[in-house]
Design a protein around this motif. Structure first.
Motif, PDB file in Angstrom:
ATOM      1  N   GLY A  41       0.791  -1.231   0.000  1.00  0.00           N
ATOM      2  CA  GLY A  41       0.000   0.000   0.000  1.00  0.00           C
ATOM      3  C   GLY A  41       0.817   1.271   0.000  1.00  0.00           C
ATOM      4  O   GLY A  41       0.275   2.356  -0.117  1.00  0.00           O
ATOM      5  N   SER A  42       2.147   1.174   0.134  1.00  0.00           N
ATOM      6  CA  SER A  42       3.004   2.357   0.168  1.00  0.00           C
ATOM      7  C   SER A  42       3.778   2.481  -1.137  1.00  0.00           C
ATOM      8  O   SER A  42       4.003   1.498  -1.850  1.00  0.00           O
ATOM      9  N   THR A  43       4.231   3.717  -1.441  1.00  0.00           N
ATOM     10  CA  THR A  43       5.020   3.943  -2.658  1.00  0.00           C
ATOM     11  C   THR A  43       6.490   4.193  -2.354  1.00  0.00           C
ATOM     12  O   THR A  43       7.275   4.392  -3.269  1.00  0.00           O
ATOM     13  N   SER A  44       6.886   4.200  -1.057  1.00  0.00           N
ATOM     14  CA  SER A  44       8.280   4.462  -0.737  1.00  0.00           C
ATOM     15  C   SER A  44       8.649   3.816   0.583  1.00  0.00           C
ATOM     16  O   SER A  44       7.779   3.434   1.367  1.00  0.00           O
ATOM     17  N   ALA A  45       9.954   3.713   0.834  1.00  0.00           N
ATOM     18  CA  ALA A  45      10.483   3.209   2.099  1.00  0.00           C
ATOM     19  C   ALA A  45      11.848   3.838   2.324  1.00  0.00           C
ATOM     20  O   ALA A  45      12.535   4.240   1.372  1.00  0.00           O
ATOM     21  N   THR A  46      12.244   3.976   3.596  1.00  0.00           N
ATOM     22  CA  THR A  46      13.527   4.589   3.919  1.00  0.00           C
ATOM     23  C   THR A  46      14.511   3.552   4.446  1.00  0.00           C
ATOM     24  O   THR A  46      14.101   2.483   4.933  1.00  0.00           O
ATOM     25  N   PHE A  47      15.789   3.870   4.349  1.00  0.00           N
ATOM     26  CA  PHE A  47      16.839   3.012   4.875  1.00  0.00           C
ATOM     27  C   PHE A  47      17.969   3.904   5.375  1.00  0.00           C
ATOM     28  O   PHE A  47      18.013   5.105   5.067  1.00  0.00           O
ATOM     29  N   THR A  48      18.883   3.347   6.146  1.00  0.00           N
ATOM     30  CA  THR A  48      19.960   4.115   6.750  1.00  0.00           C
ATOM     31  C   THR A  48      21.244   3.980   5.933  1.00  0.00           C
ATOM     32  O   THR A  48      21.637   2.869   5.545  1.00  0.00           O
ATOM     33  N   VAL A  49      21.868   5.127   5.655  1.00  0.00           N
ATOM     34  CA  VAL A  49      23.174   5.157   4.992  1.00  0.00           C
ATOM     35  C   VAL A  49      24.198   5.494   6.072  1.00  0.00           C
ATOM     36  O   VAL A  49      24.134   6.567   6.681  1.00  0.00           O
ATOM     37  N   THR A  50      25.136   4.579   6.320  1.00  0.00           N
ATOM     38  CA  THR A  50      26.124   4.769   7.376  1.00  0.00           C
ATOM     39  C   THR A  50      27.454   5.212   6.771  1.00  0.00           C
ATOM     40  O   THR A  50      28.034   4.510   5.928  1.00  0.00           O
ATOM     41  N   ALA A  51      27.902   6.419   7.187  1.00  0.00           N
ATOM     42  CA  ALA A  51      29.186   6.942   6.708  1.00  0.00           C
ATOM     43  C   ALA A  51      30.299   6.427   7.617  1.00  0.00           C
ATOM     44  O   ALA A  51      30.206   6.542   8.837  1.00  0.00           O
ATOM     45  N   LEU A  52      31.343   5.883   7.012  1.00  0.00           N
ATOM     46  CA  LEU A  52      32.470   5.347   7.780  1.00  0.00           C
ATOM     47  C   LEU A  52      33.581   6.389   7.870  1.00  0.00           C
ATOM     48  O   LEU A  52      33.532   7.446   7.236  1.00  0.00           O
ATOM     49  N   SER A  53      34.595   6.067   8.650  1.00  0.00           N
ATOM     50  CA  SER A  53      35.702   7.001   8.859  1.00  0.00           C
ATOM     51  C   SER A  53      36.572   7.070   7.615  1.00  0.00           C
ATOM     52  O   SER A  53      37.023   6.045   7.084  1.00  0.00           O
ATOM     53  N   VAL A  54      36.796   8.300   7.112  1.00  0.00           N
ATOM     54  CA  VAL A  54      37.652   8.534   5.946  1.00  0.00           C
ATOM     55  C   VAL A  54      38.617   9.663   6.279  1.00  0.00           C
ATOM     56  O   VAL A  54      38.371  10.476   7.177  1.00  0.00           O
ATOM     57  N   SER A  55      39.723   9.692   5.561  1.00  0.00           N
ATOM     58  CA  SER A  55      40.712  10.747   5.806  1.00  0.00           C
ATOM     59  C   SER A  55      40.528  11.930   4.877  1.00  0.00           C
ATOM     60  O   SER A  55      40.985  13.036   5.165  1.00  0.00           O
ATOM     61  N   THR A  56      39.914  11.703   3.730  1.00  0.00           N
ATOM     62  CA  THR A  56      39.615  12.777   2.780  1.00  0.00           C
ATOM     63  C   THR A  56      38.197  12.596   2.264  1.00  0.00           C
ATOM     64  O   THR A  56      37.597  11.522   2.433  1.00  0.00           O
ATOM     65  N   ALA A  57      37.673  13.624   1.611  1.00  0.00           N
ATOM     66  CA  ALA A  57      36.327  13.540   1.042  1.00  0.00           C
ATOM     67  C   ALA A  57      36.276  12.388   0.036  1.00  0.00           C
ATOM     68  O   ALA A  57      37.089  12.312  -0.877  1.00  0.00           O
ATOM     69  N   THR A  58      35.324  11.470   0.216  1.00  0.00           N
ATOM     70  CA  THR A  58      35.257  10.247  -0.585  1.00  0.00           C
ATOM     71  C   THR A  58      33.846  10.077  -1.134  1.00  0.00           C
ATOM     72  O   THR A  58      32.871  10.242  -0.413  1.00  0.00           O
ATOM     73  N   ALA A  59      33.765   9.717  -2.431  1.00  0.00           N
ATOM     74  CA  ALA A  59      32.459   9.550  -3.085  1.00  0.00           C
ATOM     75  C   ALA A  59      32.058   8.079  -3.079  1.00  0.00           C
ATOM     76  O   ALA A  59      32.900   7.181  -3.102  1.00  0.00           O
TER      77      ALA A  59
END
Length: 877
Positions: free
Chosen positions: A299-317
Motif C-alpha cells: 500500500g506504500s510507494t516508498s520506504a527509507t533506509f539508513t546510509v552509514t558513513a564510515l571514517s575517511v581521511s579525505t572527502a570520498t564519493a
C-alpha cells in the motif's frame, strides 16, 4: 351415423391418412392438415381418431378440407381426443387431397419443446360399403419456447491493463428470429466493453471481451447482463499495473564520517500484497554502507533506509544503487572526514583578583587546517570575568591562548568560561574561574549642595575605590568648624556598596564662611570645602524633561533655587498657559536644605502638536519653560529591545521583542530595526506593533562567521529616530562533548526508560561522564540526577541534597537505588556506542511526592571540558 363395413376387401387396395406437422409458440394456435392418399378405388367414406396431449394443448377444432367436397364431417370430441367420420348420402368418392384441417391451441404454460399428435383407429369404405385397408400416421408440433437469460460468466475473473477477460451470456433456449439483444453494464465503471451484445438466432450464447480500466488499487467490479426483464451478474477484480522502481535518494547527500543519512526508494505505484523488496548496494563500502535490501510495505510507494558513513581521511564519493524487477536507480553521496573539534578550555590561575588578568587556553582534538579554527568564547558573568568574543587556533596548531580579565566584585564570584566552534554547533566546553575582590580604599568625599544656607542642611557622600566587604567600612568624619558646619563622627559604607551619605548641618551665622570637611579611612584622607551662606534662597529656573510629551504621558519638571531652601522649605507656585494641554500642580515645595525639587507635567489629549508655557513664581521672581504636547501616536517611543538567546550560533536564530512606551494607535506602530553587523546577525528592517499592543516579536538570524562576533541591535520609531534603544548579542561559529537528544522528549508516567544521546568529537575515550537531571529547575538539591561513569561502567544517583552519590549500579543488573524523588533500576538500563556517539538507557520510577512538570537536562563531561547543562525535554511524573 353410418357404420363402415368391416368385411375384407378382395383386391389389393388401400387408404393412407396422414397428419402434417407444424410449429407455434405457447398460447398460439397451430393448424395441421389431414391428407388422404388412396389407390383406386377411392373411398366413399373414412373415419379416424385424433389423440393429443392435454398438457401441451388446451383444445382441438376440426373442419372439412378441400377434399371433403359433397361430404359431411362429423366429430365427437373427448378429453385429448376427437373421433371424426367423413361421409355423405351419395356415392361420390373422396379424392386424394386434404380432407380436414385440425386447429390445435397451444397451452401458455407448456414448457415442452415439441408434442406428438396421433391419428389412430382409421377405417374406410368404398362405394359398395365394403371396408378398405386404411393406415394412419400422426404429426409433430414443434413448440417454440421464448428464450430467458440464464447466466453471465467471465474468464479470467481478475483483470489488469495487460490481461483482459472473455465474458459469455447464456440463454435458457435458442434465440428466436432476429436474435436476442442483451444489455451489458458495470458498477463501478472501471472496465471497458461493448453494449449491447446479440445472441444469434438459433444460438444460446454470445461471447464478448472485457478489458481493465485505470485504477490505483485492486477494485471489485460487478458486470450485469439484462434481457427481457431478467438480469444476470458476475464479479471481476480490476488490478492496477504492477509497481516499478522510480528513484533512490539520500539526505543529506554529504555525510560526515561516523554519522548517518536517510535514504529513500520510491515506486511508480503502491506496493501490492507482501510489499516490494528493493535490493541496495554501495560502490564504496569503505566509505558508505547500506542494508542489502529494503521493503516497501504493501500500500506504500516508498520506504527509507539508513546510509552509514564510515571514517575517511579525505572527502570520498560513493554511488548507491537500488534495483527491482530489472530496473536500477543510482544516487551519489560524499563522505567527509570530521573537522577538528574542541577538546578543552582552561584558565591559569583559576582564581584571579579583581582588576588583574589570567591566561586562558583552548585546545582542539587535532591540528587546525587551512586558515585555522575560530573558537567562540563567552563568560557566564561578564561583570566578574571578560574574555574576547573569539580566538583563532593557528593552522597546524592544536591550541592557543587568550586573556581572562577580572572585573570588580564585592565577594568571591564564579564565572563559567565557554568555548564553541562553528564545526560543532551546540557542542561546547566549559571551565570555571573564581574572581575575588580587592580591598576597598577611600576615594573621596563631597557635599551637595556645596553652598548651604544658615539653618539648612546638605548631603555629604563618601566614596570607596571598590565595594565594601563583610561588615561594611566605617569612614571617620570631622569638620574644621563644627559650629558653622557639623557632621557625624563617622559613616558606614554597607557591605557590597561603594558609597554612603551623611548630613551636613549649617549653623546660624551672619556672613558666609568656608568649612573644610575631612573623611578618613585606613590612613587615607579626603577633604571637601563647603560654604555656609546666610543669604535667602531665590528662584533660579524651571525646566521640563522631555520638552515634548505625548498625550496621556507625563514629563518631569524641575524648579531650582539660587541656594538651599531655608527652614520649612520654599513653596514655589506653578501655572500653565494651556492647562488642557499640559497641567501642573498649583505649588511645589523645595525641601529645607535643598536647592531644587521636581514635579509632574501631565499631557492632556490633543489632536495636533500644541505648545504650553509653564511659569514658576517664588518671592516675586518668575521663571518660564515651554513644552510641546503631541498626539498619542506621535509621542510613542521604543522603550526596550531584547533577544533570546543572547548568544546565537551561526545558521541559528533567536527571538527578539521590541516594547513601546505605550500602546500603538489604531493604525499600529512601525519600529525600525538595525544591526551593527548584518553579516553576523540580520534582522528585518522594520516590524509592525499591532493596534492596541505595546510589543511585537521579530527573528534575529545568525550568519556564517569564522569567529565569535558581538553585534549591537538597535530599535527606534521613524517619527523619533534619535530615541533609539540597543541590545547586544554574540554570534558564535559553533563544538567536544555534546548533548544529542533525550527520548521521549516529553510525556507522563511514574515509570519510564529514557534513551539519552551524547557525543564527543574527540572520541568516546574523552567522554568521561554523562549526566541527566530531572527537576523543576536546574539544581542538584531535590532532584532526580543520575551520573554514568564510562571508565567503571557504573551508574550513580545523587542524594536529596545533591552532595553525595548512591552506591554504584551496573547497567543490566538487579540492583536498585533511590532518593526521595526517584528510584534508579539496573534492570532495563543499558549503554551502547557507535562511532563518537553514546546512548544511555536508564529506567526511572518517580515517587508519588515528586509531582508537577519537570525539565530534563543533559550534560556531557569530557576529560577537560563539558557541554554544560542543556534542556532537552519535559516530563510529568
Amino acid at each position: 351415423m353410418f357404420v363402415l363395413a368391416t368385411c375384407s376387401y378382395g383386391l389389393a387396395q388401400g387408404v393412407a391418412l396422414s397428419l402434417s406437422s407444424g410449429s407455434g409458440t405457447p398460447g398460439t394456435a397451430v393448424v395441421l392438415n389431414i391428407s388422404l392418399d388412396a389407390t383406386n378405388p377411392l373411398p366413399e367414406s373414412t373415419q379416424w381418431t385424433l389423440n393429443y396431449s392435454t398438457t401441451d394443448f388446451t383444445s382441438a377444432a376440426i373442419v372439412p378440407g378441400a377434399g371433403a367436397a359433397n361430404k359431411s364431417l362429423t366429430c365427437t370430441n373427448g378429453t385429448g381426443t376427437a373421433t371424426c367420420l367423413l361421409w355423405g348420402l351419395n356415392s361420390d368418392t373422396i379424392p386424394n387431397n386434404v380432407v380436414a384441417s385440425v386447429t390445435l391451441n397451444l397451452a401458455s404454460s407448456t414448457t415442452d419443446p415439441s408434442s406428438s399428435v396421433q391419428l389412430t383407429n382409421a377405417v374406410s369404405a368404398d362405394s359398395t360399403g365394403a371396408a378398405m385397408p386404411t393406415s394412419a400416421s400422426g404429426g409433430t408440433v414443434t413448440i417454440l419456447q421464448v428464450p430467458i437469460l440464464s447466466s453471465l460468466s467471465c474468464s479470467p475473473a481478475s483483470l489488469t491493463p495487460a490481461v483482459g477477460s472473455s465474458c459469455t451470456a447464456t440463454l435458457t433456449s435458442a434465440a428466436l428470429s432476429g436474435g436476442a439483444t442483451i444489455a451489458i453494464s458495470a458498477s463501478p465503471a472501471d472496465v471497458n466493453f461493448t453494449t449491447p451484445v446479440t445472441v444469434a438466432q438459433g444460438s444460446t450464447t454470445v461471447t464478448f471481451p472485457v478489458t481493465a480500466g485505470t485504477v490505483s488499487s485492486s477494485t471489485p467490479v460487478t458486470l450485469k447482463a439484462s434481457y427481457s426483464g431478467v438480469n444476470a451478474t458476475f464479479g471481476v477484480t480490476v488490478n492496477p499495473a504492477p509497481p516499478a522502481l522510480s528513484s533512490v535518494s539520500v539526505s543529506p547527500s554529504t555525510i560526515v564520517g561516523g554519522l548517518t543519512g536517510s535514504g529513500t526508494v520510491s515506486l511508480t505505484s503502491a506496493a501490492g500484497t507482501g510489499g516490494v523488496v528493493v535490493s541496495l548496494s554501495s560502490s564504496n563500502t569503505a566509505a558508505a554502507t547500506v542494508p542489502s535490501s529494503v521493503t516497501v510495505p504493501q500500500g506504500s510507494t516508498s520506504a527509507t533506509f539508513t546510509v552509514t558513513a564510515l571514517s575517511v581521511s579525505t572527502a570520498t564519493a560513493a554511488t548507491l544503487t537500488a534495483s527491482y524487477s530489472g530496473v536500477s536507480a543510482t544516487f551519489g553521496v560524499t563522505v567527509n572526514p570530521p573537522p577538528p573539534a574542541l577538546s578543552g578550555i582552561s584558565a591559569s590561575p583559576s582564581t584571579i583578583v579583581s582588576g588583574k588578568s589570567g591566561t586562558g587556553t583552548v585546545s582542539l582534538t587535532s591540528a587546525a587546517g587551512t586558515g585555522g579554527v575560530v573558537v567562540s568564547l563567552s563568560s557566564s558573568n561578564t561583570t566578574a570575568a571578560t574574555v574576547p568574543s573569539n580566538v583563532t587556533v593557528p593552522q597546524g596548531s592544536t591550541s592557543t591562548t587568550f586573556a581572562v580579565t577580572a572585573g570588580s566584585v564585592t565577594s568571591s564570584t564564579l564565572a563559567s568560561l565557554t568555548a564553541s566552534t562553528a564545526a560543532y554547533p551546540g557542542a561546547t566546553v566549559v571551565f570555571g574561574v573564581t574572581i575575588t575582590p580587592v580591598a576597598p580604599a577611600l576615594s573621596g568625599v563631597s557635599v551637595s549642595p556645596s553652598t548651604i544656607a544658615s539653618g539648612q542642611s546638605g548631603t555629604g557622600t563618601v566614596t570607596l575605590t571598590s565595594a565594601a566587604g563583610t561588615g561594611g567600612v566605617v569612614v571617620g568624619l570631622s569638620s574644621s568648624n563644627s559650629t558653622d558646619a557639623s557632621v557625624p563622627s563617622s559613616v558606614t559604607v554597607p557591605q557590597g556598596a561603594t558609597s554612603a551619605t551623611f548630613t551636613v548641618t549649617a549653623g546660624s551665622l551672619s556672613s558666609a564662611v568656608v568649612v573644610t570637611l575631612t573623611a578618613s579611612y585606613s590612613s587615607a584622607k579626603a577633604i571637601f570645602e563647603v560654604t555656609i551662606d546666610p543669604a535667602a534662597a531665590a528662584l533660579s529656573s524651571v525646566s521640563v524633561s522631555p520638552s515634548t510629551i505625548a498625550s496621556g504621558q507625563s514629563g518631569t519638571g524641575t524648579v531650582t533655587l539660587t541656594s538651599a531652601a531655608g527652614t520649612g522649605g520654599a513653596v514655589v507656585s506653578l501655572t500653565s498657559s494651556n492647562p488642557t494641554a499640559a497641567s501642573v500642580p498649583s505649588t511645589v515645595t523645595v525641601p529645607q536644605g535643598a536647592t531644587s525639587t521636581t514635579f509632574t507635567v501631565t499631557a492632556g489629549t490633543v489632536s495636533s502638536s500644541t505648545g504650553a508655557t509653564l511659569t514658576a513664581s517664588y518671592s516675586g521672581a518668575n521663571a518660564t519653560f515651554s513644552v510641546t504636547i503631541t498626539p498619542a501616536t506621535a509621542g510613542l517611543a521604543v522603550s526596550s529591545i531584547w533577544v533570546s538567546p543572547s548568544a546565537i550560533a551561526s545558521g541559528q536564530s533567536g527571538t527578539g521583542i521590541v516594547r513601546l512606551t505605550s500602546a500603538a494607535g489604531t493604525s499600529g506602530a512601525v519600529v525600525s530595526l538595525t544591526s551593527s553587523n548584518p553579516t553576523a546577525a540580520s534582522v528585518p528592517s522594520m516590524v509592525m506593533v499591532p493596534a492596541g499592543a505595546t510589543s511585537t516579536t521579530f527573528t534575529a538570524t545568525a550568519g556564517t562567521i569564522s569567529s565569535s562576533t558581538p553585534v549591537t541591535l538597535s530599535a527606534s520609531m521613524p517619527s523619533n529616530p534619535l530615541a533609539s534603544v540597543e541590545f547586544g548579542v554574540t554570534i558564535s561559529p559553533g563544538g567536544l562533548p555534546a548533548v544529542v537528544s533525550a527520548l521521549p522528549s516529553s510525556g507522563t508516567g511514574l515509570t519510564q526508560t529514557f534513551s539519552l544521546g551524547y557525543s564527543d568529537s574527540n572520541g568516546l575515550s574523552d567522554l568521561r561522564d554523562v549526566m541527566v537531571q530531572i527537576n523543576s529547575e536546574l539544581a542538584l538539591s531535590g532532584s532526580c540526577t543520575v551520573l554514568y561513569d564510562s571508565a567503571s561502567n557504573k551508574l550513580h544517583l545523587y542524594s536529596d541534597t545533591g552532595s553525595a552519590w548512591s552506591a554504584a549500579v551496573t547497567p543490566g543488573s538487579a540492583v536498585q537505588v533511590s532518593n526521595s524523588q526517584c528510584m534508579l533500576a539496573g534492570a532495563g538500563s543499558s549503554v551502547s556506542t557507535f562511532g563518537n556517539n553514546m546512548t544511555l538507557n536508564i529506567t526511572l520510577t518517580f515517587s508519588g511526592t515528586f509531582v508537577g512538570e519537570k525539565r530534563v537536562y543533559l550534560n556531557a563531561i569530557g576529560k577537560t571540558v563539558n557541554s554544560g547543562w542543556v534542556l532537552e525535554g519535559t516530563w510529568i511524573p
